[in-house]
Design an enzyme around this catalytic site. Structure first.
Site, PDB file in Angstrom:
ATOM      1  CE  LYS A  28      -3.950   1.663   2.689  1.00 55.66           C
ATOM      2  NZ  LYS A  28      -4.639   1.442   3.968  1.00 55.66           N
ATOM      3  CB  SER A  29       3.870   2.242   1.959  1.00 56.80           C
ATOM      4  OG  SER A  29       3.345   2.113   3.246  1.00 56.80           O
ATOM      5  NE  ARG A 128      -6.315   7.917  10.754  1.00 58.39           N
ATOM      6  CZ  ARG A 128      -5.681   7.096   9.936  1.00 58.39           C
ATOM      7  NH1 ARG A 128      -6.300   6.585   8.893  1.00 58.39           N
ATOM      8  NH2 ARG A 128      -4.418   6.789  10.145  1.00 58.39           N
ATOM      9  CB  SER A 173       5.014  10.097  11.812  1.00 59.15           C
ATOM     10  OG  SER A 173       4.122  10.245  10.727  1.00 59.15           O
ATOM     11  CD  GLN A 175       0.321   8.487   7.518  1.00 57.13           C
ATOM     12  OE1 GLN A 175      -0.198   9.350   8.223  1.00 57.13           O
ATOM     13  NE2 GLN A 175      -0.311   7.388   7.157  1.00 57.13           N
ATOM     14  CG  ASP A 326      -0.281   0.019   9.731  1.00 50.49           C
ATOM     15  OD1 ASP A 326      -0.904   0.765  10.520  1.00 50.49           O
ATOM     16  OD2 ASP A 326       0.164   0.407   8.638  1.00 50.49           O
ATOM     17  CE  LYS A 353      -1.097   3.723  12.506  1.00 52.28           C
ATOM     18  NZ  LYS A 353      -0.468   3.977  11.196  1.00 52.28           N
TER      19      LYS A 353
END
EC number: 2.5.1.19
Length: 452
Positions: A28-29, A128, A173, A175, A326, A353
């Site tokens: 997915k990433s 979120r 993180s 992200q 995850d 999450k």
């Protein structure tokens, strides 16, 4: 429920040994980043193995809305990018559905452009926090209009000339790191990110692969300093996306806990920043054989042979959390069948999450007869290797809270429990692993949707 669709309860029952060979959908990433960076690069990018879950498709749609041309040719996705610095203002809000990675990284990618862009998502994503990404963008001169608590909807307006920043990431993180680096692509000068704890490094590897002037230095304490020279040219690439280790976790743990199982999972991404779960399971006594290890597109890839194993409880090192954040829900399921207690600490990130994942896991475990303790940032699970008493004979349903990983984890729990395990909704599994049910039943798992 997903995009207003009806919920689909599902039940998993004690299964005989799982057998067979499976290929997991693409990571997915890497899939998100392939659409983003491919959509920005000059020329053509071709992608095979892309994860075609709803989250990734929403990222692709956002890139199309800003000028990238994306089409599918057979099994390949073909992207004609805009060229770095040449994204167009979207005509309408960019809807990311449930995709936290998609929305946070795209905010970085377009936030520094001198136009308005608005980001929206589903009910789960709208709860979120986005502040961790918005704060560094504010430092770069981006005007931010957000809902209370820096939540969606968010509207960004970049400055005429964004300022490069030197940013120390305040939490582990990938992200946040990635959003700042992607913002740096459209920023003159050198953008620097300092990362005290290493997280998944797909953004750095992929940017280098597309030709960005990016360097990484690691000091003696493991602190990484990443420097990116802005406004350089990115050139289209050919990408073969390896299998997602987070999705691999579900059939892998299922094979470990169901007696008589022997399966092979092919083409799995083995990037060291993503293999914390496999390492932890091996410490618990899991029989996981890594075969055919190879390099593909700068990433480590291998096949995994997994056999039923007698597991023992362990204390998971807290510093491993970033490499398996995850995977804690499915690790908790493995722990249900281990001898003794498994202690998981440093889990505060799980509370922000798709759901408050820590509470969702603990509540679901208790509903299904598991002896566990939940703390502010820890979870302790005491196992029953024979599965006796586990599951819910009264058809109590696990609340999935629109969270795909909670849904899949508890369906795996049911495969080795004395009683069936039922979840209130399996519809949102499509966000990350659309083939989950078919793949698992193909191995021999007894999982089915409940007729309402």
């Amino acid at each position: 429920m997903l995009n207003g669709s009806a919920s689909k309860p599902a039940t998993a029952r004690k299964s005989a040994g799982l057998t067979g060979s499976v290929r997991i959908p693409g990571d997915k990433s890497i899939s998100h980043r392939s659409f983003m960076i491919g959509g920005l690069a000059s020329g053509e990018t071709r992608i095979t193995g892309l994860l075609e879950g709803e989250d990734v498709i929403n990222t692709g749609r956002a890139m199309q809305a800003m000028g990238a041309r994306i089409r599918k040719e057979g099994a390949q996705w073909v992207i004609e990018g805009t060229g770095n610095g040449a994204l167009l203002a979207p005509d309408a809000p960019l809807d990311f559905g449930n995709a936290g990675t998609g929305v946070r990284l795209t905010m970085g990618l377009v936030g520094t452009y001198d136009f308005h862009s608005t980001f929206i998502g589903d009910a789960s994503l709208s709860k979120r926090p986005m502040g961790r990404v918005l704060n560094p963008l504010r430092e770069m001169g981006v005007q931010v209009s957000a809902s209370e608590g820096d939540r969606l909807p968010v509207t960004l307006r970049g400055p005429g000339t964004p300022s490069p920043i030197r940013y120390r990431v305040p939490m582990a993180s990938a992200q946040v790191k990635s959003a700042v680096l992607l913002a740096g692509l459209n920023t003159p000068g050198v953008t620097t990110v300092i990362e005290p704890v290493m997280t998944r490094d797909h953004t750095e590897k992929m940017l280098q692969g597309f030709g960005a002037a990016l360097s990484v230095e690691t000091d003696g304490d493991g602190v990484r300093t990443i420097r990116l020279e802005g406004r350089g040219k990115l050139a289209g690439q050919v990408i073969d996306v390896p299998g997602d280790p987070s999705s691999t976790a579900f059939p892998l743990v299922a094979a470990l806990i169901v007696p008589g199982s022997d399966i092979t999972i092919v083409n799995v991404l083995m990037n060291p920043t993503r293999t914390g779960l496999i390492l932890t399971l091996q410490e618990m006594g899991a029989d996981i054989e890594v075969v055919n290890a190879r390099l593909a597109g700068g990433e480590d890839v291998a096949d995994l042979r997994v056999r039923h194993s007698e597991l023992k409880g362990v204390t998971v090192p807290e510093d491993r959390a970033p490499s398996m954040i995850d995977e804690y829900p499915i690790l908790a399921v493995a722990a249900c069948f281990a001898e003794g207690a498994t202690v998981m600490k440093g889990l505060e990130e799980l509370r922000v999450k798709e759901s408050d994942r820590l509470s969702a896991v603990a509540d679901g475990l208790k509903l299904n007869g598991v002896d566990c303790d939940e703390g502010e940032d820890f979870l302790i699970v005491r196992g029953r290797p024979d599965g006796k008493g586990l599951g819910n004979a009264a058809d109590g349903r696990v609340s999935t809270h629109l969270d795909h990983r909670i849904a899949m984890s508890f369906l795996v729990l049911g495969l080795a429990s004395e009683h069936a395990v039922t979840i209130d909704d399996a519809a949102m599994i499509a966000t990350s692993f659309p083939e989950f049910m078919q793949l698992m039943t193909g191995l021999g798992a007894k999982i089915e949707l409940v007729a309402e």
